[in-house]
Design a protein around this motif. Structure first.
Motif, PDB file in Angstrom:
ATOM      1  N   ASN A  51       4.022  10.337  -6.676  1.00  0.00           N
ATOM      2  CA  ASN A  51       5.146  11.284  -7.289  1.00  0.00           C
ATOM      3  C   ASN A  51       5.762  10.399  -8.805  1.00  0.00           C
ATOM      4  O   ASN A  51       6.430  11.246  -9.429  1.00  0.00           O
ATOM      5  CB  ASN A  51       6.749  10.276  -6.350  1.00  0.00           C
ATOM      6  N   VAL A  52       5.005  10.100  -9.094  1.00  0.00           N
ATOM      7  CA  VAL A  52       5.436   9.452 -10.733  1.00  0.00           C
ATOM      8  C   VAL A  52       4.609   9.890 -11.361  1.00  0.00           C
ATOM      9  O   VAL A  52       4.326  10.151 -12.327  1.00  0.00           O
ATOM     10  CB  VAL A  52       5.956   7.711 -10.411  1.00  0.00           C
ATOM     11  N   TYR A  53       2.501   8.395 -11.399  1.00  0.00           N
ATOM     12  CA  TYR A  53       1.966   8.264 -11.875  1.00  0.00           C
ATOM     13  C   TYR A  53       1.222   9.447 -12.327  1.00  0.00           C
ATOM     14  O   TYR A  53       0.707   9.803 -13.783  1.00  0.00           O
ATOM     15  CB  TYR A  53       1.478   7.111 -11.793  1.00  0.00           C
ATOM     16  N   THR A  54       0.784  10.386 -11.025  1.00  0.00           N
ATOM     17  CA  THR A  54       0.323  11.693 -10.952  1.00  0.00           C
ATOM     18  C   THR A  54       1.455  12.886 -12.137  1.00  0.00           C
ATOM     19  O   THR A  54       0.400  12.809 -13.285  1.00  0.00           O
ATOM     20  CB  THR A  54       0.017  12.058  -9.869  1.00  0.00           C
ATOM     21  N   LYS A  55       2.036  12.681 -11.850  1.00  0.00           N
ATOM     22  CA  LYS A  55       3.070  14.065 -13.118  1.00  0.00           C
ATOM     23  C   LYS A  55       3.197  13.125 -14.039  1.00  0.00           C
ATOM     24  O   LYS A  55       2.790  13.850 -15.344  1.00  0.00           O
ATOM     25  CB  LYS A  55       4.653  13.737 -12.105  1.00  0.00           C
TER      26      LYS A  55
ATOM     27  N   PRO B 150       0.917  -1.085  -0.513  1.00  0.00           N
ATOM     28  CA  PRO B 150      -0.011   0.003  -0.006  1.00  0.00           C
ATOM     29  C   PRO B 150       1.066   1.266   0.324  1.00  0.00           C
ATOM     30  O   PRO B 150       0.267   2.669  -0.700  1.00  0.00           O
ATOM     31  CB  PRO B 150      -0.428   0.255   1.221  1.00  0.00           C
ATOM     32  N   THR B 151       2.248   1.281   0.578  1.00  0.00           N
ATOM     33  CA  THR B 151       2.863   2.668   1.235  1.00  0.00           C
ATOM     34  C   THR B 151       3.009   2.696  -0.365  1.00  0.00           C
ATOM     35  O   THR B 151       3.341   3.596  -1.045  1.00  0.00           O
ATOM     36  CB  THR B 151       3.862   2.490   1.933  1.00  0.00           C
ATOM     37  N   TYR B 152       3.982   1.836  -1.008  1.00  0.00           N
ATOM     38  CA  TYR B 152       3.910   1.435  -2.582  1.00  0.00           C
ATOM     39  C   TYR B 152       3.815   1.879  -2.874  1.00  0.00           C
ATOM     40  O   TYR B 152       4.348   2.875  -4.181  1.00  0.00           O
ATOM     41  CB  TYR B 152       4.886   0.327  -2.784  1.00  0.00           C
TER      42      TYR B 152
END
Length: 102
Positions: A16-20, A7-9
């Motif tokens: 931090n990655v996919y939204t951007k 879940p944290t991963y």
């Protein structure tokens, strides 16, 4: 152990990655990957995306090529694509309402 960190991963990967990555894509790219994610399969037939978007083949081919060039998707065999990024389809499905606001 994996169940405890997953879940944290996922949260960190999505935030931090996919939204951007998603924010950098065009609105039509968004429609393409949403149609692809909604199939919820490892490999998606391009015809399913074309049908969902109600667009001609040459239109779909243009955005398919763009997403391949951006390394968001990759062809698996003739007429099929998959997400290059692990869990990206899950990210799209799980956050669809939020992503629609972007």
């Amino acid at each position: 152990m994996l169940d405890q960190v997953l879940p944290t991963y996922r949260y960190q990967l999505y935030r931090n990655v996919y939204t951007k990555i998603y924010q950098e894509l065009s609105p039509i790219d968004h429609q393409f990957i949403l149609a692809m994610a909604q199939v919820n399969a490892d490999e998606v037939v391009i015809g399913q995306i074309r049908q969902a978007l109600q667009k001609p083949s040459n239109y779909i081919a243009n955005y398919r090529r763009r997403l391949i060039d951006d390394q968001v998707i990759r062809p698996t065999k003739y007429g099929h694509v998959t997400f290059t990024l692990p869990l990206f389809g899950d990210f799209i499905r799980e956050n669809q309402a939020l992503l629609d606001l972007m």
